[in-house]
Design a protein around this motif. Structure first.
Motif, PDB file in Angstrom:
ATOM      1  N   SER A  82       2.430   1.706  -3.033  1.00 35.74           N
ATOM      2  CA  SER A  82       1.623   1.917  -4.280  1.00 35.74           C
ATOM      3  C   SER A  82       1.391   3.579  -3.952  1.00 35.74           C
ATOM      4  N   ARG A  83       1.475   3.881  -3.315  1.00 37.75           N
ATOM      5  CA  ARG A  83       0.981   5.745  -3.056  1.00 37.75           C
ATOM      6  C   ARG A  83       1.738   6.119  -3.232  1.00 37.75           C
ATOM      7  N   GLU A 132       0.956  -0.694   0.047  1.00 29.06           N
ATOM      8  CA  GLU A 132       0.279   0.325  -0.248  1.00 29.06           C
ATOM      9  C   GLU A 132       0.896   1.041  -0.393  1.00 29.06           C
ATOM     10  N   SER A 136      -0.362  10.226   2.408  1.00 31.70           N
ATOM     11  CA  SER A 136      -1.595   9.237   2.695  1.00 31.70           C
ATOM     12  C   SER A 136      -0.194   7.912   3.224  1.00 31.70           C
ATOM     13  N   ALA A 137       0.854   7.809   1.649  1.00 30.98           N
ATOM     14  CA  ALA A 137       2.144   7.487   1.838  1.00 30.98           C
ATOM     15  C   ALA A 137       2.762   7.498   3.157  1.00 30.98           C
ATOM     16  N   CYS A 172       0.125   5.799   5.817  1.00 37.65           N
ATOM     17  CA  CYS A 172       0.144   4.527   5.981  1.00 37.65           C
ATOM     18  C   CYS A 172       1.417   4.031   6.732  1.00 37.65           C
ATOM     19  N   LEU A 211      -0.982  12.129  -2.090  1.00 39.13           N
ATOM     20  CA  LEU A 211      -1.148  10.430  -2.289  1.00 39.13           C
ATOM     21  C   LEU A 211       0.412  10.571  -1.288  1.00 39.13           C
ATOM     22  N   CYS A 212       1.477  11.833  -1.516  1.00 35.61           N
ATOM     23  CA  CYS A 212       2.592  11.445  -0.411  1.00 35.61           C
ATOM     24  C   CYS A 212       2.238  11.648   1.116  1.00 35.61           C
ATOM     25  N   ALA A 219       2.173   6.323  -6.643  1.00 35.35           N
ATOM     26  CA  ALA A 219       1.463   6.709  -7.854  1.00 35.35           C
ATOM     27  C   ALA A 219       1.528   8.654  -7.341  1.00 35.35           C
ATOM     28  N   SER A 220       2.141   8.926  -6.003  1.00 34.66           N
ATOM     29  CA  SER A 220       2.540  10.413  -5.835  1.00 34.66           C
ATOM     30  C   SER A 220       3.405  11.005  -7.018  1.00 34.66           C
TER      31      SER A 220
END
Length: 118
Positions: A25-26, A22, A67-68, A71, A64-65, A29-30
Motif C-alpha cells: 500500500s505504501r 501495508e 515508510s514502506a 515497514c 511514503l517510500c 502510494a509512493s
C-alpha cells in the motif's frame, strides 16, 4: 489493510500478509505520487504554475517510500522488497533534488502542505 488486521481475516491470515499489504500500500502510494508529480510537471511547463505541487508530491512520495522500507525491515520482509523500494526512493529523491533546485533558482513557487494535495 484494516480487514487483514481485524475480524475473521486476522485470525485466518498469517500476520506476514498484513505486513506485506501495508508495504505494498505504501509502495504503490509512493509510486502514484511520483507519477502524479511528473504529470504536474508537464502541466506546469505549459502553464508556468504547479512547480510547488510537483515538489510537494515528490516529498510525499519520498516519505511514503521511507515508510514502506521501515515497514519491510520491521516485519522482516524479503530483502528484494527493500531493495526495490530503495531504488524507487533514489529515483524520487533525485527528482526531488532537481525540482527543488529549479524552484529555488527559477520558479520560486510556494510548496503546498502535503495534506492539501488531492
Amino acid at each position: 489493510l484494516n480487514c487483514a488486521r481485524s475480524g475473521i481475516l486476522s485470525q485466518t491470515l498469517d500476520k506476514a500478509w498484513a505486513a506485506h499489504l501495508e508495504f505494498q500500500s505504501r509502495g504503490f502510494a509512493s509510486s502514484a505520487n511520483l507519477q502524479l508529480s511528473r504529470a504536474v510537471h508537464l502541466e506546469a511547463e505549459e502553464t508556468t504554475k504547479g512547480y510547488g505541487e510537483e515538489i510537494a508530491r515528490l516529498a510525499l512520495a519520498s516519505e511514503l517510500c521511507v515508510s514502506a522500507i521501515q515497514c519491510a525491515r520491521n516485519n522482516k520482509l524479503p530483502a528484494q522488497m527493500v531493495e526495490t523500494m530503495e531504488h524507487l526512493r533514489k529515483v524520487i529523491n533525485d527528482s526531488l533534488d532537481e525540482a527543488s533546485d529549479n524552484n529555488n533558482k527559477i520558479y520560486m513557487e510556494e510548496i503546498p502542505n502535503k495534506h492539501s494535495l488531492a
